[in-house]
Design an enzyme around this catalytic site. Structure first.
Site, PDB file in Angstrom:
ATOM      1  N   LYS A 102     -17.012 -23.749  -3.670  1.00  8.97           N
ATOM      2  CA  LYS A 102     -17.875 -24.431  -2.705  1.00  8.97           C
ATOM      3  C   LYS A 102     -17.094 -24.537  -1.405  1.00  8.97           C
ATOM      4  O   LYS A 102     -16.054 -25.185  -1.341  1.00  8.97           O
ATOM      5  CB  LYS A 102     -18.266 -25.820  -3.208  1.00  8.97           C
ATOM      6  CG  LYS A 102     -19.082 -26.608  -2.185  1.00  8.97           C
ATOM      7  CD  LYS A 102     -19.281 -28.050  -2.613  1.00  8.97           C
ATOM      8  CE  LYS A 102     -19.882 -28.852  -1.477  1.00  8.97           C
ATOM      9  NZ  LYS A 102     -19.964 -30.300  -1.794  1.00  8.97           N
ATOM     10  N   ASN A 211     -22.643 -36.247  -5.657  1.00  6.02           N
ATOM     11  CA  ASN A 211     -21.502 -36.974  -6.194  1.00  6.02           C
ATOM     12  C   ASN A 211     -21.689 -38.479  -5.988  1.00  6.02           C
ATOM     13  O   ASN A 211     -21.829 -39.227  -6.938  1.00  6.02           O
ATOM     14  CB  ASN A 211     -20.197 -36.506  -5.541  1.00  6.02           C
ATOM     15  CG  ASN A 211     -18.987 -37.205  -6.121  1.00  6.02           C
ATOM     16  OD1 ASN A 211     -18.760 -37.165  -7.323  1.00  6.02           O
ATOM     17  ND2 ASN A 211     -18.208 -37.865  -5.284  1.00  6.02           N
ATOM     18  N   THR A 212     -21.743 -38.921  -4.725  1.00  7.45           N
ATOM     19  CA  THR A 212     -21.816 -40.353  -4.440  1.00  7.45           C
ATOM     20  C   THR A 212     -23.053 -41.001  -5.041  1.00  7.45           C
ATOM     21  O   THR A 212     -22.996 -42.150  -5.499  1.00  7.45           O
ATOM     22  CB  THR A 212     -21.785 -40.591  -2.921  1.00  7.45           C
ATOM     23  OG1 THR A 212     -20.662 -39.916  -2.355  1.00  7.45           O
ATOM     24  CG2 THR A 212     -21.685 -42.074  -2.602  1.00  7.45           C
TER      25      THR A 212
END
Length: 261
Positions: A102, A211-212
């Site tokens: 990524k 993610n968060t």
């Protein structure tokens, strides 16, 4: 249609899950591992800068990830130049992490928006060196087309700024990107809750990376499952085809043939 037959294909690799998850911001590695398992994700992104790859005698998040089960997606989080991002990807490959990367090249510390010029430069180099490149990019259809033309295996436009939880701020740009490129489109950044993930999938995106939205939830493990179900529901709804939007009501039961009293 089932998840098993509706495969996501990136760079020639097939995946059943369309949810990709990160590994940062958890209370500890055990919580991270439990949340990832509950999410059903098959692709897990790890920041190369935060992985201990030089001294494997010390604890590392890699100790909590079954690499025979998950495809690691090293990322270049924290890189602000093309040279730094390329060097980080090379380090990840040499350390045996993956050549499936990524690519992030940031342009601003406050917004964490990508530096498009440096991103294109890094992508061109990495593709030539045989990396499978998944670039984090602004929601710009022209830039996404350029990244596809360079040979990137997917494009990953942001839904909103990283960690903001604002959801899909510009669904119209995402729709144009979907019409502009043929490679998979994966929304990356900004997803805050399950409905945001469902919206991305209902637009026709091929996947969502977050993610968060999971790690920052009050109960990350429960949120991981919620995101899993939202991605599945959004994909099913997209494939099923929603009804048209109308200004006025349409009766659910036909009125034709009804005899009045």
């Amino acid at each position: 249609m089932s998840e098993k037959t509706d495969k996501l294909v990136i760079g020639g690799r097939e995946f059943t899950s369309r949810l990709m998850v990160g590994t940062g911001k958890y209370a500890d590695f055990r919580q991270m591992s439990s949340a990832i398992e509950r999410s059903g994700a098959e692709i897990v992104t790890v920041a190369v800068r935060r992985v201990n790859i030089s001294d494997r005698s010390k604890e590392s998040l890699l100790d909590y990830l079954d690499t025979s089960r998950y495809t690691l997606l090293p990322n270049t989080a924290g890189c602000y130049t093309a040279d730094d991002a390329v060097r980080t990807c090379r380090l990840a490959r040499e350390a045996g992490l993956s050549d499936f990367v990524k690519l992030e090249v940031l342009g601003d510390e406050k917004t964490l928006f990508p530096d498009n010029e440096e991103l294109l430069k890094a992508a061109k180099t990495l593709v030539k060196e045989g990396f499978t490149v998944l670039p984090y990019t602004s929601d710009d259809p022209i830039l996404c087309r350029k990244l596809e033309d360079l040979g990137c295996a997917a494009v990953m436009p942001l839904g909103a700024p990283i960690g903001s939880g604002l959801g899909i701020c510009n669904p119209y740009n995402i729709r144009i990107i979907l019409e502009t490129v043929k490679v998979p489109v994966i929304v990356d950044a900004g997803v805050g809750t399950a409905s945001d993930a469902a919206v991305a999938m209902e637009l026709g995106c091929d996947g969502v990376l977050m993610n968060t939205g999971i790690a920052g939830a009050r109960d990350p493990i429960a949120m991981a499952e919620a995101m899993k179900l939202a991605v599945i529901a959004g994909r099913l709804a997209y494939k099923a085809g929603r009804i048209p939007r109308k200004l006025y009501a349409t009766a659910s039961s036909p009125l034709e043939g009804v005899i009045g009293g």
